[in-house]
Design an enzyme around this catalytic site. Structure first.
Site, PDB file in Angstrom:
ATOM      1  N   ARG A 168     125.844  -4.051  10.061  1.00 24.03           N
ATOM      2  CA  ARG A 168     125.199  -2.759   9.794  1.00 24.03           C
ATOM      3  C   ARG A 168     124.066  -2.959   8.804  1.00 24.03           C
ATOM      4  NH1 ARG A 168     127.139  -2.878   4.643  1.00 24.03           N
ATOM      5  NH2 ARG A 168     129.305  -3.499   4.485  1.00 24.03           N
TER       6      ARG A 168
ATOM      7  N   HIS B 111     134.785  -7.629  -7.048  1.00 24.02           N
ATOM      8  CA  HIS B 111     134.302  -8.131  -5.750  1.00 24.02           C
ATOM      9  C   HIS B 111     133.356  -7.181  -5.048  1.00 24.02           C
ATOM     10  CE1 HIS B 111     137.090 -11.323  -6.387  1.00 24.02           C
ATOM     11  NE2 HIS B 111     138.138 -10.552  -6.274  1.00 24.02           N
TER      12      HIS B 111
ATOM     13  N   LYS C 280     137.799 -10.803   9.926  1.00 19.39           N
ATOM     14  CA  LYS C 280     137.318 -12.007   9.230  1.00 19.39           C
ATOM     15  C   LYS C 280     137.810 -13.290   9.900  1.00 19.39           C
ATOM     16  CE  LYS C 280     137.257  -9.823   4.683  1.00 19.39           C
ATOM     17  NZ  LYS C 280     135.902  -9.506   4.304  1.00 19.39           N
TER      18      LYS C 280
ATOM     19  N   GLU D 181     142.346 -18.764   1.931  1.00 24.54           N
ATOM     20  CA  GLU D 181     141.100 -19.480   1.697  1.00 24.54           C
ATOM     21  C   GLU D 181     141.173 -20.155   0.337  1.00 24.54           C
ATOM     22  OE1 GLU D 181     137.512 -17.045   3.480  1.00 24.54           O
ATOM     23  OE2 GLU D 181     137.303 -17.197   1.311  1.00 24.54           O
TER      24      GLU D 181
HETATM   25  P1  ADP Z   1     134.736  -7.861   1.563  1.00 20.68           P
HETATM   26  O1  ADP Z   1     134.618  -7.841   3.036  1.00 20.68           O
HETATM   27  O2  ADP Z   1     135.918  -7.124   1.050  1.00 20.68           O
HETATM   28  O3  ADP Z   1     133.462  -7.498   0.857  1.00 20.68           O
HETATM   29  P2  ADP Z   1     134.152 -10.700   1.190  1.00 20.68           P
HETATM   30  O4  ADP Z   1     134.829 -11.756   1.956  1.00 20.68           O
HETATM   31  O5  ADP Z   1     132.766 -10.341   1.613  1.00 20.68           O
HETATM   32  O6  ADP Z   1     135.067  -9.390   1.184  1.00 20.68           O
HETATM   33  O7  ADP Z   1     134.132 -11.092  -0.344  1.00 20.68           O
HETATM   34  C1  ADP Z   1     133.716 -10.209  -1.361  1.00 20.68           C
HETATM   35  C2  ADP Z   1     133.521 -10.984  -2.660  1.00 20.68           C
HETATM   36  O8  ADP Z   1     134.746 -11.625  -3.051  1.00 20.68           O
HETATM   37  C3  ADP Z   1     132.522 -12.114  -2.578  1.00 20.68           C
HETATM   38  O9  ADP Z   1     131.220 -11.671  -2.769  1.00 20.68           O
HETATM   39  C4  ADP Z   1     132.987 -13.027  -3.695  1.00 20.68           C
HETATM   40  O10 ADP Z   1     132.564 -12.553  -4.950  1.00 20.68           O
HETATM   41  C5  ADP Z   1     134.491 -12.890  -3.625  1.00 20.68           C
HETATM   42  N1  ADP Z   1     135.072 -13.957  -2.779  1.00 20.68           N
HETATM   43  C6  ADP Z   1     135.344 -13.901  -1.468  1.00 20.68           C
HETATM   44  N2  ADP Z   1     135.875 -15.049  -1.015  1.00 20.68           N
HETATM   45  C7  ADP Z   1     135.935 -15.879  -2.081  1.00 20.68           C
HETATM   46  C8  ADP Z   1     136.397 -17.220  -2.298  1.00 20.68           C
HETATM   47  N3  ADP Z   1     136.930 -17.945  -1.308  1.00 20.68           N
HETATM   48  N4  ADP Z   1     136.310 -17.734  -3.542  1.00 20.68           N
HETATM   49  C9  ADP Z   1     135.807 -17.001  -4.563  1.00 20.68           C
HETATM   50  N5  ADP Z   1     135.366 -15.756  -4.433  1.00 20.68           N
HETATM   51  C10 ADP Z   1     135.417 -15.180  -3.221  1.00 20.68           C
END
Ligand code: ADP
Length: 496
Positions: A293, A236, A117, A201
């Site tokens: 993917r 999430h 990431k 973040e």
């Molecule tokens: P992963 O790779 O584990 O799926 P992501 O970065 O794609 O992680 O985030 C998954 C979910 O977590 C997002 O869809 C959102 O709901 C929540 N999320 C991620 N980053 C944030 C953020 N900065 N603020 C609020 N929610 C977040």
């Protein structure tokens, strides 16, 4: 080169889904399976099948070298990894290529960049893609991290650089909790991903998750296939997805699509990929990550665009230029997908594996079921408890929701608990119907009692218990009670 034979390094619904497209294209298929999946549908559907080993994924579906060796023996031209398992493993993609076969997906280099990431944020930053405020690099120095967190402003989110599947994230509300949460996040990331690096973040309290499907060829051309709304999440992780999103204007769609293509360009991406964004109340969007993917939720995009994403992946892997242009793509209608898990929504979504005593899929217009099971089959305990995906398509959102409710009512499953009742709860909820929801929907509106009131009103339960009691009393005595006077209070115990 024309691909003539594909090995699908996966199982379940996604393996079957890939086999179907390959067959339509006149391509032979090889399935792989573990001891637990001997009789699985994907094994029966493929032209050939190879057993990889015992049930545990680490002894079967994750055995990269074994899969490659078997593919070579069977003179396979290309390997499709599906999603999960080895699909985002750059080393695997590289080994497939080194063994003289095609990896149906992006290059190992793209997987490597986007799999981390922090590296993904750095790549996207070069194109000035909007990003949630955060650290540009992984951070381990706790006092420095604390300083950064203060600058960003609480609440903040500590994320594992190597995280995925909603794991490896910690929300920190207050400065006092920072140190302990940071230590926990690092050790969790180490044990879960073998990489303890984390970054910070800003935590948005209730965003939407909206992602863009992109497709690139090996000649540097790209298109995007619009957005998917994936805000209905649990821990999430997505549970219900739809396309298009009801809050995205044509202008916003264009801006997000362009940003997504730039993210793809930032890592010389080709094949199908997904650029994920979170979107705030003002509909400003921020880059989250790129998934390199095919996604679980790809069918909703297929239904609104009329494109087969697996077919496009195969054509791109063969080195063909994209077969359509951005201008030729248009959104037609509305599609919704619900993930049907063998989990008990009335009991904290605990897995409910077992035998599918009854399993009847819904049918009729506008319904697609991508699943991997049949009546009588066991759902193995060793893997993700996804039974399948139920997708409906109609002219507009309200009709697609109506069709989903009809399809859920028609779907008959006994033997295991499923998330269907929960999905129906969402479909019937006014906030969902009105399109007013975000990633906090489930937390805000759902409790196990929501199912009781929706599906098993207490009065109905009382009547049923009374009925059973009367029936049994009738069987044990020859006289038929004509009033409830002699019923006693014991029948209430049936409610427990
Ligand atoms: P992963 O790779 O584990 O799926 P992501 O970065 O794609 O992680 O985030 C998954 C979910 O977590 C997002 O869809 C959102 O709901 C929540 N999320 C991620 N980053 C944030 C953020 N900065 N603020 C609020 N929610 C977040």
């Amino acid at each position: 080169m024309n691909i003539k034979k594909i090995l699908i390094a996966n199982r379940g619904e996604i393996s079957l889904r890939i086999i179907r497209t390959a067959r339509e294209m006149g391509i032979k298929t090889v399935a792989v399976y573990s001891d637990a999946d001997r009789t699985a549908l994907h094994v029966r559907a493929a032209d050939e099948a190879v057993c990889l080993g015992p049930a545990s994924s680490s002894k079967s579906y994750l055995l990269a070298d074994k899969i490659i060796n078997e593919a070579k023996k069977l003179q396979v031209d290309a390997i499709h990894p599906g999603y999960g398992f080895l699909s985002e493993n750059a080393e695997f993609a590289k080994k497939v290529q080194e063994a003289g076969m095609i990896f149906i997906g992006p290059s190992p280099e793209s997987i490597e960049i986007m799999g981390n990431k922090v590296a993904a944020r750095q790549a996207a930053a070069k194109y000035h893609i909007p990003m949630v405020p955060g650290t540009a690099e992984a951070i381990t120095d706790i006092p420095l991290a604390k300083k950064k967190a203060l600058e960003i402003g609480y609440p903040i989110l500590i994320k594992a650089s190597a995280g995925g599947g909603g794991k490896g994230m910690r929300i920190v509300e207050r400065e006092e909790e920072f140190e302990s949460q940071m230590q926990r996040a690092i050790s969790e990331a180490e044990s879960a991903f073998g990489d303890g690096s984390v970054f910070i973040e800003k935590y948005l309290s209730s965003p939407r998750h909206i992602e863009i499907q992109v497709l690139g060829d090996q000649h540097g051309d790209y298109v995007h296939l619009f957005e998917r709304e994936c805000s209905i999440q649990r821990r999430h992780q997505k549970v219900i997805e739809e396309a298009p999103s009801s809050v995205i204007s044509e202008e916003k769609r264009h801006a997000m699509g362009a940003a997504a293509i730039q993210v793809a360009q930032a890592c010389n991406y080709y094949s199908a990929g997904t650029v994920e964004f979170i979107v705030d109340d003002n509909l400003d969007f921020y880059f989250l990550e790129m998934n390199t993917r095919l996604q679980v939720e790809h069918p909703v995009t297929e239904l609104i665009t009329g494109k087969d994403l697996v077919k496009e992946q195969i054509l791109v892997a063969e080195g063909k230029p994209l077969s359509f242009t951005q201008g030729s793509l248009a959104i037609q209608g509305h599609a919704i997908e619900v993930r049907v898990y063998a989990e008990d929504p009335s009991n904290n979504f605990l897995p409910s594996v077992g035998r599918l005593n009854t399993y009847r899929r819904p049918q009729g217009p506008g319904i697609r079921v991508d699943d991997g099971f049949e009546e009588g089959m066991e759902i193995p305990i060793h893997y993700d408890p996804l039974i399948g995906k139920l997708i409906t398509y109609h002219e507009n959102r309200q009709e697609a929701i109506g069709r989903m409710i009809r399809a859920i009512d028609e779907f008959q499953v006994t033997g295991v608990e499923t998330t269907l009742s929960f999905c129906k709860f969402v479909m019937e909820h006014h906030a969902f119907r009105e399109g007013r929801f975000d990633t906090k929907f489930i937390e805000r509106y759902f409790s196990p009692q929501s199912l009781e009131t929706e599906f098993e009103p207490r009065e109905l339960k009382l009547l049923a218990a009374l009925g059973v009691h009367l029936y049994e009393q009738n069987r044990s005595s020859s006289s038929i009670p004509n009033t409830t006077a002699g019923v006693g209070s014991n029948w209430r115990n049936r409610l427990k």
